[in-house]
Design an enzyme around this catalytic site. Structure first.
Site, PDB file in Angstrom:
ATOM      1  N   GLY A  28     -31.199   3.878 -14.413  1.00  0.00           N
ATOM      2  CA  GLY A  28     -30.037   3.476 -13.632  1.00  0.00           C
ATOM      3  C   GLY A  28     -28.831   3.508 -14.531  1.00  0.00           C
ATOM      4  O   GLY A  28     -28.925   3.213 -15.730  1.00  0.00           O
ATOM      5  N   THR A  30     -26.019   1.687 -14.894  1.00  0.00           N
ATOM      6  CA  THR A  30     -25.628   0.454 -15.585  1.00  0.00           C
ATOM      7  C   THR A  30     -26.758  -0.075 -16.466  1.00  0.00           C
ATOM      8  O   THR A  30     -26.499  -0.741 -17.470  1.00  0.00           O
ATOM      9  CB  THR A  30     -25.197  -0.626 -14.580  1.00  0.00           C
ATOM     10  N   TYR A  88     -36.506   7.945  -7.882  1.00  0.00           N
ATOM     11  CA  TYR A  88     -35.923   9.284  -7.846  1.00  0.00           C
ATOM     12  C   TYR A  88     -36.678  10.219  -8.760  1.00  0.00           C
ATOM     13  O   TYR A  88     -37.367   9.800  -9.695  1.00  0.00           O
ATOM     14  CB  TYR A  88     -34.429   9.278  -8.145  1.00  0.00           C
ATOM     15  N   ARG A 104     -34.353   5.829  -1.972  1.00  0.00           N
ATOM     16  CA  ARG A 104     -33.894   4.491  -2.332  1.00  0.00           C
ATOM     17  C   ARG A 104     -33.302   3.721  -1.160  1.00  0.00           C
ATOM     18  O   ARG A 104     -32.679   2.681  -1.348  1.00  0.00           O
ATOM     19  CB  ARG A 104     -32.838   4.594  -3.450  1.00  0.00           C
ATOM     20  N   ASN A 168     -18.017   6.431 -11.628  1.00  0.00           N
ATOM     21  CA  ASN A 168     -19.308   7.111 -11.435  1.00  0.00           C
ATOM     22  C   ASN A 168     -19.520   7.529  -9.981  1.00  0.00           C
ATOM     23  O   ASN A 168     -20.441   7.077  -9.309  1.00  0.00           O
ATOM     24  CB  ASN A 168     -20.443   6.203 -11.913  1.00  0.00           C
ATOM     25  N   ALA A 259     -25.214  10.489 -21.155  1.00  0.00           N
ATOM     26  CA  ALA A 259     -24.151  10.636 -22.151  1.00  0.00           C
ATOM     27  C   ALA A 259     -22.977   9.718 -21.822  1.00  0.00           C
ATOM     28  O   ALA A 259     -22.461   9.009 -22.694  1.00  0.00           O
ATOM     29  CB  ALA A 259     -23.696  12.085 -22.226  1.00  0.00           C
ATOM     30  N   GLY A 260     -22.536   9.738 -20.575  1.00  0.00           N
ATOM     31  CA  GLY A 260     -21.435   8.869 -20.191  1.00  0.00           C
ATOM     32  C   GLY A 260     -21.798   7.403 -20.257  1.00  0.00           C
ATOM     33  O   GLY A 260     -20.988   6.566 -20.675  1.00  0.00           O
ATOM     34  N   ASP A 261     -23.009   7.070 -19.850  1.00  0.00           N
ATOM     35  CA  ASP A 261     -23.464   5.684 -19.904  1.00  0.00           C
ATOM     36  C   ASP A 261     -23.484   5.168 -21.337  1.00  0.00           C
ATOM     37  O   ASP A 261     -23.068   4.036 -21.615  1.00  0.00           O
ATOM     38  CB  ASP A 261     -24.875   5.557 -19.308  1.00  0.00           C
TER      39      ASP A 261
END
Length: 361
Positions: A28, A30, A88, A104, A168, A259-261
């Protein structure tokens, strides 16, 4: 002790190793950020808790065990009898880019902040020093639940809590772009540190380039924002000054998952250490470059140890990532946590150059 609370959904992830062989993990957006923040910040100075809801099945048990194994608090995770986590599936192409298929619609996390949601969790969020969420958090909530969450964030900020938010934007999770834009804009009014990706901002607001995005955010009065721009790296904007913070391009990109997380986590961890935004952006790139240089979302412990493991960061260890592999990309989507495969950019706008995140204490 600085208290950080992340809010969102952690799902069961099934990753294709071959067409017919799947690896089980947990993921996930976050959650990934919470993991990397926990690994990057000293446990004796920064606590990290995760707000979500899971079921009472075996996979929910394993998911909670994965959260706890990272030194992330599970006391704000609600168990819902008879429910199972969202799921997923992931396929990766030859360039390291991933495609996702979601199941989900009945996820327990969709009940976050609904009418029956416990007020004790609301109070814990309000009592945090830093709250982190994303637009994926928003998109799984009902309209009344979003209103309740916004009220909680407002109450938290009234007592001095900082709110960090990543837009996001995932179009399939919203009725249309207008609905997503309205929710993101409402949350921006309650945000101290904004951490979007430029492509998402362009899709939501039509910004022609990163400079135009910076100007729009500055005009909105956003105190601090990081717009991740991928291989171009970062532009740090303070008081009208624009300072580029480039990312490295000398390491092959294996997998852009998380990468962004991870950039968000590296940036926030550095800000919690008291580093300036440009230094924090460099730290975010450094961590993200490690992540994209290895397959999967969560790095192996020998690269970046978990909390409580020898080599994990301490207050006396400010340079967490020195000498590690680096590359350019600081952008990406959901990642995963897997027991057999634990491998898990920006433009910074500062309306107030003196604004800092809460430090340890």
């Amino acid at each position: 002790m600085t208290r950080v609370t992340a809010i969102g959904e952690c799902m069961v992830e099934l990753t294709h190793r071959t067409d017919r062989t799947l690896a089980l993990g947990f993921a996930g957006d976050t959650f990934n950020t919470a993991v990397y923040l926990a690994r990057s910040a000293p446990a004796d100075e920064v606590s990290v808790d995760y707000v979500t809801a899971v079921g009472d099945d075996r996979y929910s048990d394993e998911l909670l065990a994965a959260v706890a194994a990272e030194g992330i608090g599970t006391g704000l995770v609600e168990r819902m009898p008879g429910r199972t986590p969202g799921l997923y599936l992931v396929r990766t192409d030859g360039a390291g880019e991933r495609s996702f298929t979601y199941h989900r619609s009945e996820s327990p996390a969709r009940c976050l902040f609904d009418a029956g949601w416990p007020e004790r969790v609301d109070r814990a969020v309000v009592d945090s020093d830093l709250v982190y969420l994303s637009a994926i958090t928003l998109q799984i909530l009902s309209a009344p639940a979003r209103e309740r969450l916004w009220s909680v964030l407002a109450a938290a900020r009234a007592r001095g809590t900082r709110v960090a938010f990543d837009s996001n934007f995932r179009p399939r999770g919203w009725p249309d772009a207008a609905a997503a834009r309205a929710a993101v804009s409402r949350t921006l009014e309650l945000t101290d540190v904004y951490l979007p990706t430029f492509d998402d901002e362009r899709a939501l607001y039509g910004d022609r380039d990163a400079q135009a995005c910076a100007a729009r955010l500055a005009g909105l009065g956003v105190a601090e924002a990081v717009v991740k721009t991928g291989p171009e790296g970062c532009l740090v904007v303070t008081g009208g000054d624009v300072v580029p913070v480039p990312a490295r391009r000398d390491v092959p990109v294996v997998d852009t998952t998380a990468a962004g997380d991870s950039f968000n986590a590296g940036y926030l961890a550095a800000r919690l250490r008291g580093e300036a935004p440009t230094q924090a952006a460099a730290a975010g790139h450094e961590l993200a470059s490690l992540v994209v240089g290895a397959p999967g979302a969560i790095l192996p412990e020998e690269v970046l140890p978990r909390r409580g493991v020898a080599g994990a960061p301490t207050a006396a260890d400010p340079d967490r990532f020195a000498g590690s592999r680096r590359c350019a990309v600081a952008d990406g989507d959901h990642g995963h946590y897997s027991s057999d495969h634990r491998t898990t950019g920006g433009l910074v706008v500062l309306g107030d150059a003196t604004t800092d995140l809460p430090g340890p204490g």
